[in-house]
Write an enzyme that holds these catalytic residues in place. Structure first.
Site, mmCIF file in Angstrom:
data_model
loop_
_atom_site.group_PDB
_atom_site.id
_atom_site.type_symbol
_atom_site.label_atom_id
_atom_site.label_comp_id
_atom_site.label_asym_id
_atom_site.label_seq_id
_atom_site.Cartn_x
_atom_site.Cartn_y
_atom_site.Cartn_z
ATOM 1 N N TYR A 196 4.966 23.299 -8.842
ATOM 2 C CA TYR A 196 4.110 23.221 -7.642
ATOM 3 C C TYR A 196 3.044 24.316 -7.632
ATOM 4 O O TYR A 196 2.019 24.177 -6.975
ATOM 5 C CB TYR A 196 4.969 23.244 -6.371
ATOM 6 C CG TYR A 196 5.728 21.942 -6.239
ATOM 7 C CD1 TYR A 196 5.063 20.775 -5.892
ATOM 8 C CD2 TYR A 196 7.082 21.866 -6.538
ATOM 9 C CE1 TYR A 196 5.729 19.567 -5.831
ATOM 10 C CE2 TYR A 196 7.763 20.662 -6.479
ATOM 11 C CZ TYR A 196 7.077 19.514 -6.127
ATOM 12 O OH TYR A 196 7.725 18.316 -6.078
ATOM 13 N N ASN A 233 6.453 4.643 -2.764
ATOM 14 C CA ASN A 233 6.677 3.677 -1.686
ATOM 15 C C ASN A 233 7.835 4.067 -0.771
ATOM 16 O O ASN A 233 8.737 4.783 -1.211
ATOM 17 C CB ASN A 233 6.982 2.310 -2.305
ATOM 18 C CG ASN A 233 5.708 1.573 -2.657
ATOM 19 O OD1 ASN A 233 4.773 1.549 -1.871
ATOM 20 N ND2 ASN A 233 5.677 0.973 -3.838
ATOM 21 N N PRO A 234 7.854 3.596 0.470
ATOM 22 C CA PRO A 234 6.818 2.783 1.105
ATOM 23 C C PRO A 234 5.616 3.674 1.461
ATOM 24 O O PRO A 234 5.735 4.580 2.282
ATOM 25 C CB PRO A 234 7.495 2.227 2.356
ATOM 26 C CG PRO A 234 8.651 3.144 2.619
ATOM 27 C CD PRO A 234 9.010 3.838 1.365
ATOM 28 N N SER A 287 -2.341 5.455 -1.535
ATOM 29 C CA SER A 287 -3.128 4.485 -2.342
ATOM 30 C C SER A 287 -3.245 3.152 -1.590
ATOM 31 O O SER A 287 -4.200 2.402 -1.807
ATOM 32 C CB SER A 287 -2.485 4.284 -3.714
ATOM 33 O OG SER A 287 -1.135 3.899 -3.575
ATOM 34 N N ASP A 290 -3.535 -3.866 -4.084
ATOM 35 C CA ASP A 290 -3.437 -5.254 -3.603
ATOM 36 C C ASP A 290 -4.831 -5.897 -3.555
ATOM 37 O O ASP A 290 -4.994 -7.076 -3.890
ATOM 38 C CB ASP A 290 -2.818 -5.286 -2.199
ATOM 39 C CG ASP A 290 -1.630 -4.360 -2.096
ATOM 40 O OD1 ASP A 290 -0.517 -4.822 -1.884
ATOM 41 O OD2 ASP A 290 -1.827 -3.132 -2.271
ATOM 42 N N ALA A 315 -7.341 -5.133 -5.418
ATOM 43 C CA ALA A 315 -7.753 -5.403 -6.809
ATOM 44 C C ALA A 315 -7.094 -6.683 -7.321
ATOM 45 O O ALA A 315 -7.728 -7.499 -8.004
ATOM 46 C CB ALA A 315 -7.388 -4.219 -7.702
ATOM 47 N N HIS A 349 0.859 -1.758 2.753
ATOM 48 C CA HIS A 349 1.016 -2.099 1.335
ATOM 49 C C HIS A 349 2.436 -2.659 1.253
ATOM 50 O O HIS A 349 3.394 -1.932 1.034
ATOM 51 C CB HIS A 349 0.848 -0.854 0.452
ATOM 52 C CG HIS A 349 1.296 -1.064 -0.974
ATOM 53 N ND1 HIS A 349 0.726 -1.984 -1.810
ATOM 54 C CD2 HIS A 349 2.281 -0.464 -1.696
ATOM 55 C CE1 HIS A 349 1.337 -1.951 -2.982
ATOM 56 N NE2 HIS A 349 2.290 -1.037 -2.934
#
Ligand code: NAD
Length: 306
Positions: free
Chosen positions: A64, A119-120, A142, A147, A149, A174
């Site tokens: 990090y 995700n989610p 993102s 989706d 695309a 998404h």
């Protein structure tokens, strides 16, 4: 702007994103962080062996602390969908991870832009913003970039036009409650819904193929990574090079058609400072209903974790 990117997660998505960045020569340095050190080391070695065939990106195993001089951190760590699972099934495990890692990231660099891919994605973006509300413009998911695309790809095949000339968005979650925005979808300056080669049946099939693409890919090869690797590198390039591209990324929705306090995807201008501007939406009456429905699904998911 620092010419370095940190990627958290050296799995299928993280390594494919790194590969996409290396081949496009987007950044001088990539640091890859993973709790599985052996995997991170192996991915880094493999990626380093691609560099002599591309430009000169430095790739290393990181921590990090690498966020300190990175412009962007991409979060790709945690559990991935298994065949038959929805994205929302990953909620508890991945929210816990986000809550653990976000303080390390901002402690190292309060100005870094955070791109969440795990995700989610909408729930995790919301979780990160709830921890650091003042940094809401620096944190995005993102979202439905991938989706949209997928949708544009299917439309481009059907209409036999390059996908770059098709402006069409999938918005909302998404995930399963996402929806297509047909009312403003255009090819060139003509409305796609008016296209003579595209019946209502074709439209419905195109959206259901878009929505179910991840399930189909996961059933065949366990995970999806090329599409998201390219989508995420595109978002990162927009940030690093201050491209101010309009992208359907997941971000905090603040009073749109009465919806607020949830993260989901609507078109926003993405640049050096992250979310530069969330664009005003023009949805048809039916799309407004779908927008509100998607927000409701996400709010329920968010409430289930907190
Ligand atoms: P993967 O299992 O291949 O990789 C996940 C990696 O995360 C593993 O290497 C694991 O060791 C690491 N990890 C787990 N906990 C960690 C922690 N606390 N700190 C650091 N590293 C940790 O999974 P994948 O296929 O790469 O998918 C990653 C995520 O991306 C999943 O949540 C998946 O659902 C998501 N995904 C999102 C999209 C999208 O469009 N947003 C598309 C595809 C996949």
């Amino acid at each position: 702007m620092n010419n370095k990117i940190t990627i958290v997660g050296a799995g299928m998505v993280g390594s494919t994103l790194a590969y996409s960045l290396v081949t496009q020569d987007i950044t001088e340095e990539i640091a890859i962080v993973d709790i599985n050190k052996k995997l991170a080391k192996a991915q880094v070695m493999d990626l380093q062996h691609a560099v002599p065939f591309t430009k000169k990106t430095k790739v290393k195993v990181g921590s990090y602390n690498d966020c300190r001089d990175s412009s962007v951190v991409a979060i790709t760590c945690g559990a991935a969908q298994k065949p038959g699972e929805t994205r929302l099934d990953l909620i508890d495990k991945n929210t816990k991870i986000i809550k653990e890692i976000m303080p390390h990231i901002f402690k190292a660099n309060p100005n870094i832009i955070v791109l969440i891919i795990s995700n989610p994605v909408d729930v995790l973006t919301y979780a990160a913003i709830s921890m650091f509300p003042k940094k809401k413009d620096q944190i995005m998911g993102s979202g439905t970039t991938l989706d949209s695309a997928r949708f544009r790809h299917l439309l481009s095949q059907k209409l036999n036009v390059n996908a770059k000339s098709i402006h069409a968005y999938i918005m909302g979650e998404h995930g399963d409650s996402e929806f297509p925005v047909w009312s403003t979808a255009t090819v060139g300056n003509s409305k796609i819904v008016a296209h003579k080669h595209l019946s209502k049946k074709d439209q419905d099939k195109m959206f259901s193929d878009t929505k179910n693409a991840a399930y189909t890919i996961i059933a065949g090869k366990q995970s999806t990574y090329y599409g998201i690797g390219s989508a995420a590198s595109y978002v990162i390039r927009a940030i690093m090079h201050d491209k101010r591209i309009v992208l359907p990324v997941s971000h905090l929705i603040e009073n749109v058609y009465g919806v607020k306090d949830v993260c989901m995807s609507t078109p926003a201008i993405v640049g050096r400072n992250g979310i530069t501007q969330s664009l005003p939406l023009e949805l048809s009456k039916e799309e407004q209903v779908l927008f509100k429905k998607s927000a409701k699904v996400l709010k329920k998911a968010i409430a289930s974790v907190s």
